[in-house]
Design an enzyme around this catalytic site. Structure first.
Site: not given
Ligand SMILES: NC(=O)c1ccc[n+]([C@@H]2O[C@H](COP(=O)([O-])OP(=O)(O)OC[C@H]3O[C@@H](n4cnc5c(N)ncnc54)[C@H](OP(=O)(O)O)[C@@H]3O)[C@@H](O)[C@H]2O)c1
Length: 338
Positions: A128, A241
């Site tokens: 990001c 950010h």
């Molecule tokens: N946040 C950011 O700004 C951002 C920016 C760029 C990239 N990313 C990337 O995007 C990804 C997600 O980030 P996020 O910030 O959205 O995280 P998050 O809010 O913690 O969400 C994680 C998601 O993954 C799911 N998940 C976790 N374990 C799982 C499993 N075993 N099987 C299926 N689904 C599962 C969760 O489902 P449950 O609700 O069922 O647990 C939830 O939907 C990461 O790889 C992160 O590095 C994030």
């Protein structure tokens, strides 16, 4: 038109943005399936007048899918993205799992749209902070090559996911009520504090986020030797950010020229008013597709006029993640390579 789109991690901070963006952009999809862990299976999500039921992610989740957005962490992507690609879907992956794989394009549509053509079933969405910096620096680099970049980030809590955003809210309340702040997601108190980005430090002393900004920018720009250094900091901001970027160019360049270039660059809005002091702020970047750029000034430490300082704020859940992913999928449609 995509026939069947899967969103993996649909309940997460990034995942939840996809449905809203798809509605806002009239994204052409006949059917959408929302996937998450067993914890969320059966949960309902309503968006744009439709109600979706979350299904548990499994090896058979991608039958009939022609597009899959992944945002559930690198381990899930490593396990399931190849299965989705094998089932016939093009995967747009938000995790770090495949970004540095030479066979996987790493795409910021404003920078290297042509790279999408080289996919073998998986396309990586960059980090990001990297996307937000690249959108601001690339239009300048095309006109006057950047020889060195020094970036310092001010990264919001939501960059660490939905639970981290809730932690900032809860800790803020607890501190104001004179209570001990509850710590579950971050290693240190995030409310009323800031700390070095919570990714591991390697033998060079850089943390993983900093290394991502360096390595991914080099890959996206197609400049393997570009001099970049980064210091990544987590700050008590909910969303968007911000980054202070110092650039050294090949040739002298004036702030007025930088402003003119950025004013017509895609994905950018120049916010650069010295009086009153109105510059990019995360509050104003939140919920916006464009990255805000301002504080455009000559770096007075570089006497030959080759240095420029900038400040950028961008919504990392949108341009830093879901929006960039949707734009990649839109590129696939317009270029016809699926
Ligand atoms: N946040 C950011 O700004 C951002 C920016 C760029 C990239 N990313 C990337 O995007 C990804 C997600 O980030 P996020 O910030 O959205 O995280 P998050 O809010 O913690 O969400 C994680 C998601 O993954 C799911 N998940 C976790 N374990 C799982 C499993 N075993 N099987 C299926 N689904 C599962 C969760 O489902 P449950 O609700 O069922 O647990 C939830 O939907 C990461 O790889 C992160 O590095 C994030």
């Amino acid at each position: 038109m995509f026939k069947h789109v899967a969103i993996v991690g649909a309940t997460g901070a990034v995942g939840r943005e996809f449905l809203d963006l798809m509605a806002a952009r009239k994204f052409p999809a006949e059917r959408v399936t929302l996937l998450a862990s067993a914890r969320s299976a059966g949960q309902k999500i309503t968006a744009n007048g439709s109600t979706y039921t979350i299904a548990e992610l499994g090896p058979a989740s991608f039958e009939g899918c022609d597009l899959a957005f992944f945002s559930a962490g690198a381990a899930i992507s490593r396990e399931f993205a190849p299965l989705a690609a094998k089932a016939g879907a093009v995967v747009v992956d938000n995790s770090s799992a495949f970004r540095m794989d030479p066979d996987v394009p790493l795409v910021v549509p404003e920078v290297n749209p042509e790279a999408v053509h080289r996919h073998n079933g998986i396309i990586a969405n960059p980090n990001c902070s990297t996307i937000i910096m690249n959108v601001a620096v690339w239009p300048l680099h095309r006109v006057n090559p950047v020889r060195r970049m020094v970036v310092s980030t001010y990264q919001s809590a939501s960059g660490a996911g939905a639970a981290a955003m809730r932690e900032l809210e809860q800790q803020s309340r607890e501190v104001l009520e004179g209570k001990e702040p509850t710590m579950a997601v971050f290693p240190f108190q995030i409310a009323f504090n800031l700390f070095s980005h919570n990714t591991p430090i390697d033998e060079t002393g850089y943390n993983t986020e900093e290394i991502k900004m360096v390595a991914e920018t080099r890959k996206i720009f197609g400049e393997p030797g570009l001099a970049i250094t980064a210091t990544c900091i987590r700050v008590p901001v909910f969303r968007a950010h911000s980054e202070a970027v110092n650039l050294t160019f090949e040739w002298p360049i004036k702030p007025a020229e930088v402003r003119t270039i950025l004013e017509s660059a895609p994905g950018i809005r120049v916010v650069d008013q010295a009086s009153p002091q109105h510059f990019p702020m995360p509050i104003e970047a939140s919920g916006r597709n464009e990255c805000l750029v301002g504080r455009i000034r000559q770096d007075i430490s570089q006497p030959d006029g080759r240095g420029i300082d900038l400040f950028v704020s961008g919504d990392q859940l949108l341009k830093g993640a879901a929006l960039n992913g949707i734009q990649i999928a839109e590129l696939l449609l317009t270029t016809g390579k699926r």
